[in-house]
Scaffold this motif. Structure first.
Motif, PDB file in Angstrom:
ATOM      1  N   SER A  83       0.860  -1.173   0.000  1.00  0.00           N
ATOM      2  CA  SER A  83       0.000   0.000   0.000  1.00  0.00           C
ATOM      3  C   SER A  83       0.901   1.230   0.000  1.00  0.00           C
ATOM      4  O   SER A  83       2.121   1.107   0.102  1.00  0.00           O
ATOM      5  CB  SER A  83      -0.912  -0.001   1.229  1.00  0.00           C
ATOM      6  OG  SER A  83      -1.828   1.081   1.145  1.00  0.00           O
ATOM      7  N   ALA A 102      -4.462   1.522   2.704  1.00  0.00           N
ATOM      8  CA  ALA A 102      -5.436   0.479   3.012  1.00  0.00           C
ATOM      9  C   ALA A 102      -4.734  -0.735   3.607  1.00  0.00           C
ATOM     10  O   ALA A 102      -3.591  -1.028   3.260  1.00  0.00           O
ATOM     11  CB  ALA A 102      -6.188   0.072   1.762  1.00  0.00           C
ATOM     12  N   PRO A 103      -5.420  -1.459   4.522  1.00  0.00           N
ATOM     13  CA  PRO A 103      -4.815  -2.651   5.118  1.00  0.00           C
ATOM     14  C   PRO A 103      -4.767  -3.822   4.138  1.00  0.00           C
ATOM     15  O   PRO A 103      -5.428  -3.804   3.095  1.00  0.00           O
ATOM     16  CB  PRO A 103      -5.747  -2.965   6.291  1.00  0.00           C
ATOM     17  CG  PRO A 103      -7.051  -2.357   5.919  1.00  0.00           C
ATOM     18  CD  PRO A 103      -6.729  -1.154   5.085  1.00  0.00           C
ATOM     19  N   GLU A 104      -4.002  -4.852   4.488  1.00  0.00           N
ATOM     20  CA  GLU A 104      -3.858  -6.052   3.666  1.00  0.00           C
ATOM     21  C   GLU A 104      -5.222  -6.679   3.398  1.00  0.00           C
ATOM     22  O   GLU A 104      -6.065  -6.770   4.283  1.00  0.00           O
ATOM     23  CB  GLU A 104      -2.955  -7.059   4.386  1.00  0.00           C
ATOM     24  CG  GLU A 104      -2.610  -8.294   3.581  1.00  0.00           C
ATOM     25  CD  GLU A 104      -1.775  -7.985   2.339  1.00  0.00           C
ATOM     26  OE1 GLU A 104      -2.115  -8.500   1.265  1.00  0.00           O
ATOM     27  OE2 GLU A 104      -0.806  -7.223   2.456  1.00  0.00           O
ATOM     28  N   THR A 106      -7.479  -5.516   1.178  1.00  0.00           N
ATOM     29  CA  THR A 106      -8.442  -4.549   0.649  1.00  0.00           C
ATOM     30  C   THR A 106      -8.529  -4.629  -0.861  1.00  0.00           C
ATOM     31  O   THR A 106      -9.600  -4.534  -1.442  1.00  0.00           O
ATOM     32  CB  THR A 106      -8.046  -3.111   1.055  1.00  0.00           C
ATOM     33  OG1 THR A 106      -7.912  -3.059   2.471  1.00  0.00           O
ATOM     34  CG2 THR A 106      -9.080  -2.103   0.599  1.00  0.00           C
ATOM     35  N   ILE A 109      -9.291  -0.392  -4.792  1.00  0.00           N
ATOM     36  CA  ILE A 109     -10.618   0.200  -4.929  1.00  0.00           C
ATOM     37  C   ILE A 109     -10.405   1.533  -5.631  1.00  0.00           C
ATOM     38  O   ILE A 109     -10.007   2.519  -5.015  1.00  0.00           O
ATOM     39  CB  ILE A 109     -11.295   0.382  -3.554  1.00  0.00           C
ATOM     40  CG1 ILE A 109     -11.437  -0.972  -2.860  1.00  0.00           C
ATOM     41  CG2 ILE A 109     -12.638   1.071  -3.717  1.00  0.00           C
ATOM     42  CD1 ILE A 109     -11.916  -0.916  -1.434  1.00  0.00           C
ATOM     43  N   ASN A 125      -3.009  -2.742  -2.284  1.00  0.00           N
ATOM     44  CA  ASN A 125      -4.087  -2.351  -1.375  1.00  0.00           C
ATOM     45  C   ASN A 125      -4.170  -0.830  -1.318  1.00  0.00           C
ATOM     46  O   ASN A 125      -3.265  -0.176  -0.809  1.00  0.00           O
ATOM     47  CB  ASN A 125      -3.816  -2.900   0.037  1.00  0.00           C
ATOM     48  CG  ASN A 125      -3.696  -4.402   0.040  1.00  0.00           C
ATOM     49  OD1 ASN A 125      -4.641  -5.105  -0.266  1.00  0.00           O
ATOM     50  ND2 ASN A 125      -2.517  -4.903   0.350  1.00  0.00           N
ATOM     51  N   ARG A 127      -7.309   2.646  -1.513  1.00  0.00           N
ATOM     52  CA  ARG A 127      -8.646   3.178  -1.771  1.00  0.00           C
ATOM     53  C   ARG A 127      -8.453   4.546  -2.409  1.00  0.00           C
ATOM     54  O   ARG A 127      -7.660   5.344  -1.924  1.00  0.00           O
ATOM     55  CB  ARG A 127      -9.441   3.325  -0.471  1.00  0.00           C
ATOM     56  CG  ARG A 127      -9.731   1.995   0.183  1.00  0.00           C
ATOM     57  CD  ARG A 127     -10.426   2.160   1.490  1.00  0.00           C
ATOM     58  NE  ARG A 127      -9.662   3.097   2.339  1.00  0.00           N
ATOM     59  CZ  ARG A 127      -9.749   3.124   3.651  1.00  0.00           C
ATOM     60  NH1 ARG A 127     -10.532   2.299   4.276  1.00  0.00           N
ATOM     61  NH2 ARG A 127      -9.045   3.978   4.340  1.00  0.00           N
TER      62      ARG A 127
END
Length: 169
Positions: A83, A102-104, A106, A109, A125, A127
């Motif tokens: 990320s 974002a955390p692992e 995810t 997005i 990962n 967003r």
């Protein structure tokens, strides 16, 4: 800000065409059709770039776009879970893209143009939210601008005169 030069010949780059536009110029004898290709290239390991190619045929426009993108490669700072190191907002003309850590698990997005940049940069990962203009070229360039502004924890610690542990805590 100093721009580091990346040798694209030593990287295994993947290309992705984000957009192909047909551009028409009206002249005395009729209409001239040309094509513009927006291409993103990256090695899926922290290097990404975007370029624009213009030509009379689509394959030639894509080739020129790829060459342009290879000249504009940047290095993206990633953390342990693939990320970005911190949240940031990238801006280019009317487009603005919010990039959030974002955390692992995810995944990516993101919308079409921002997704292409994130995938080819090797981000696993993240967003994102596209704000303002939805113009694909400006969204791609805003995403790259945001990734360019990222700082690693080591850089932040050095600038503040602290230890890395103090920054991450």
């Amino acid at each position: 800000m100093k721009r580091e030069i990346i040798d694209a010949s030593q990287l295994e780059l993947t290309e992705q065409v984000v957009e192909i536009k047909r551009v028409t110029k009206v002249v005395k004898g009729g209409r001239n059709m040309r094509f513009t290709a927006l291409v993103v290239v990256g090695d899926k390991n922290g290097h990404v770039g975007a370029g624009l190619g213009k030509a009379a045929e689509i394959p030639e426009a894509i080739r020129k776009g790829k060459e342009d993108a290879m000249k504009k490669l940047i290095t993206v700072k990633l953390d342990d879970n693939h990320s970005i190191t911190h949240d940031i907002q990238g801006k280019h003309t009317g487009a603005s893209v919010l990039l959030k850590k974002a955390p692992e698990g995810t995944g990516i997005i993101a919308g079409g143009p921002a997704r292409a940049v994130c995938e080819l940069a090797g981000i696993g990962n993240i967003r994102t939210k596209s704000l303002g203009s939805s113009n694909k070229q400006n969204v791609v360039l805003a995403t790259i601008e945001g990734l360019k502004l990222l700082k690693s924890p080591e850089e932040v610690a050095k600038a503040r005169g602290k230890k890395v542990e103090d920054i991450l805590a």
